[in-house]
Design an enzyme around this catalytic site. Structure first.
Site, PDB file in Angstrom:
ATOM      1  N   ASP A  48       0.848  -1.323   0.040  1.00 10.25           N
ATOM      2  CA  ASP A  48      -0.075  -0.117  -0.002  1.00 10.25           C
ATOM      3  C   ASP A  48       0.979   1.279   0.200  1.00 10.25           C
ATOM      4  OD1 ASP A  48      -2.743   1.239   0.473  1.00 10.25           O
ATOM      5  OD2 ASP A  48      -1.555   2.167   2.025  1.00 10.25           O
ATOM      6  N   TYR A  53       3.267  10.234  -0.743  1.00  7.88           N
ATOM      7  CA  TYR A  53       4.338   9.591  -0.041  1.00  7.88           C
ATOM      8  C   TYR A  53       5.807   9.659  -0.565  1.00  7.88           C
ATOM      9  CZ  TYR A  53       0.771   6.885   2.536  1.00  7.88           C
ATOM     10  OH  TYR A  53      -0.608   6.476   3.311  1.00  7.88           O
ATOM     11  N   LEU A 211       0.055  -0.253  15.371  1.00  4.61           N
ATOM     12  CA  LEU A 211       1.038  -0.284  16.578  1.00  4.61           C
ATOM     13  C   LEU A 211       1.003   1.211  17.030  1.00  4.61           C
ATOM     14  CD1 LEU A 211       3.795  -2.504  15.251  1.00  4.61           C
ATOM     15  CD2 LEU A 211       1.907  -3.250  16.551  1.00  4.61           C
ATOM     16  N   LYS A 219       8.260   0.215  23.202  1.00  2.23           N
ATOM     17  CA  LYS A 219       9.474   0.936  22.932  1.00  2.23           C
ATOM     18  C   LYS A 219       9.311   2.255  23.671  1.00  2.23           C
ATOM     19  CE  LYS A 219       9.251   3.036  18.523  1.00  2.23           C
ATOM     20  NZ  LYS A 219      10.045   3.013  17.234  1.00  2.23           N
ATOM     21  N   GLY A 285       4.047  -0.094   8.308  1.00  2.70           N
ATOM     22  CA  GLY A 285       5.302   0.286   7.627  1.00  2.70           C
ATOM     23  C   GLY A 285       6.307  -0.227   8.414  1.00  2.70           C
ATOM     24  N   THR A 287      11.171   0.467   8.395  1.00  6.25           N
ATOM     25  CA  THR A 287      12.379   0.989   7.932  1.00  6.25           C
ATOM     26  C   THR A 287      13.415  -0.067   7.661  1.00  6.25           C
ATOM     27  OG1 THR A 287      12.981   1.843  10.004  1.00  6.25           O
ATOM     28  CG2 THR A 287      11.516   3.303   8.567  1.00  6.25           C
TER      29      THR A 287
END
Length: 317
Positions: A48, A53, A211, A219, A285, A287
């Site tokens: 997606d 973006y 999340l 975290k 998502g 990284t």
């Protein structure tokens, strides 16, 4: 990887999807390559993205360009979803969902993505200046032309989802098959009106921010500095939104549930979403490839009835 139907459509998507907003922007080409390849190797089929973006200076479209360059021969192995309608220029002017703009936007996305079709083309945000029938007719034309296979929406309130359904039905048009909206253990506003409307009209949900921008990974800790380079360290509006006293208390309760059942917060977050009947794929998502693998692993083990009950009790306390 489990495959699910997107609402009542014939489109099948992986239970975990890759949110591609980091590609070509927050991370460079090689880092993006590692993330995309990990997703493919993990069985993720829903990718997606959006035309907005991956902004680089005044240039938008970098995420689509990067994804298109990296997919290559694997294009036919995935469900490619993108979105249109957000501001695409340096002045931040809204682009909207008019017929004229849609015809331009789809050609630009097809070019950047290096493909001849978009599997799921989504209106990124409502356009109050354009009648929904005009938008739906333009999307219906693209579907009939084969440039788009299915249409969806994002960030629509329940009344606009209902309106779009009835307009499409009355006009004999291909309607919307999905909604992409925020839903997580910390952001449950969609439960009030949107999800009941989706059930009524047979749409599938693609939750984003599952999340809560990393809060449900554990975290972030109360009274502890934000981790360097983290999203909440940079984006104060998200920090103010998620790190409230009420959410810290809820996190304490959820962490207790996770300890009792030998789970992680991330497993609870994915499991709770995938237990919702309208959810087709949870968009997350990443990284780094390790984050992709962790998300897939967290979603693999379904919640038991006892775990769902314990989460429900924590949410209602």
């Amino acid at each position: 990887m489990e495959q699910r139907s997107l609402g009542r459509s014939g489109l099948r998507v992986s239970a975990v999807g890759l949110g591609c907003n980091n590609l070509g922007g927050r991370i460079g080409l090689e880092e993006s390559r590692a993330v995309v390849h990990q997703a493919l190797d993990s069985g993720i089929t829903l990718f997606d993205v959006a035309d907005i973006y991956g902004r680089r200076e005044a240039h938008y479209g970098a995420s689509e360009e990067t994804l298109g360059a990296l997919l290559g021969a694997r294009r036919d192995d995935i469900v490619l979803a993108t979105k249109f309608g957000m501001p695409m220029d340096a002045e931040g002017r809204s682009q909207g969902a008019s017929r004229r703009y849609i015809r331009t936007a789809v050609e630009a996305s097809l070019r950047r993505l290096r493909t001849d079709r978009i599997d799921l083309y989504q209106i990124h945000t409502p356009d109050p200046a354009t009648p929904i029938e005009e938008t739906l007719r333009a999307l219906d034309d693209l579907i009939r032309d084969g440039k788009v296979l299915y249409a969806g929406c994002s960030n629509f309130p329940a009344w606009q989802v209902a309106d779009a359904h009835h307009v499409a039905r009355a006009a004999g048009l291909n309607g919307l098959v999905s909604c992409q909206d925020e839903l997580s253990l910390l952001a449950r506003g969609a439960e009030r009106d949107l999800i009941p409307a989706m059930r009524r009209y047979g749409l599938g949900l693609l939750p984003y921010f599952p999340l809560a921008s990393g809060v449900l990974t554990g975290k972030y800790r109360r009274d502890t500095p934000m981790p360097a380079g983290s999203r909440l360290a940079a984006w104060t509006h998200l920090r103010d939104r998620y790190l409230t006293d009420a959410n810290w208390a809820l996190l304490d309760r959820l962490e207790a549930v996770a300890r009792d059942f030998g789970r992680t917060l991330t497993e609870l977050a994915f499991g709770w979403l995938l237990a919702q009947d309208v959810v087709a794929s949870v968009i997350a998502g990443a990284t780094r490839p390790e984050q992709v693998a962790a998300n897939v692993a967290a979603a693999a083990r379904k919640l038991t009835g006892a775990e769902r009950d314990a989460i429900a009790a924590a949410l209602s306390a």
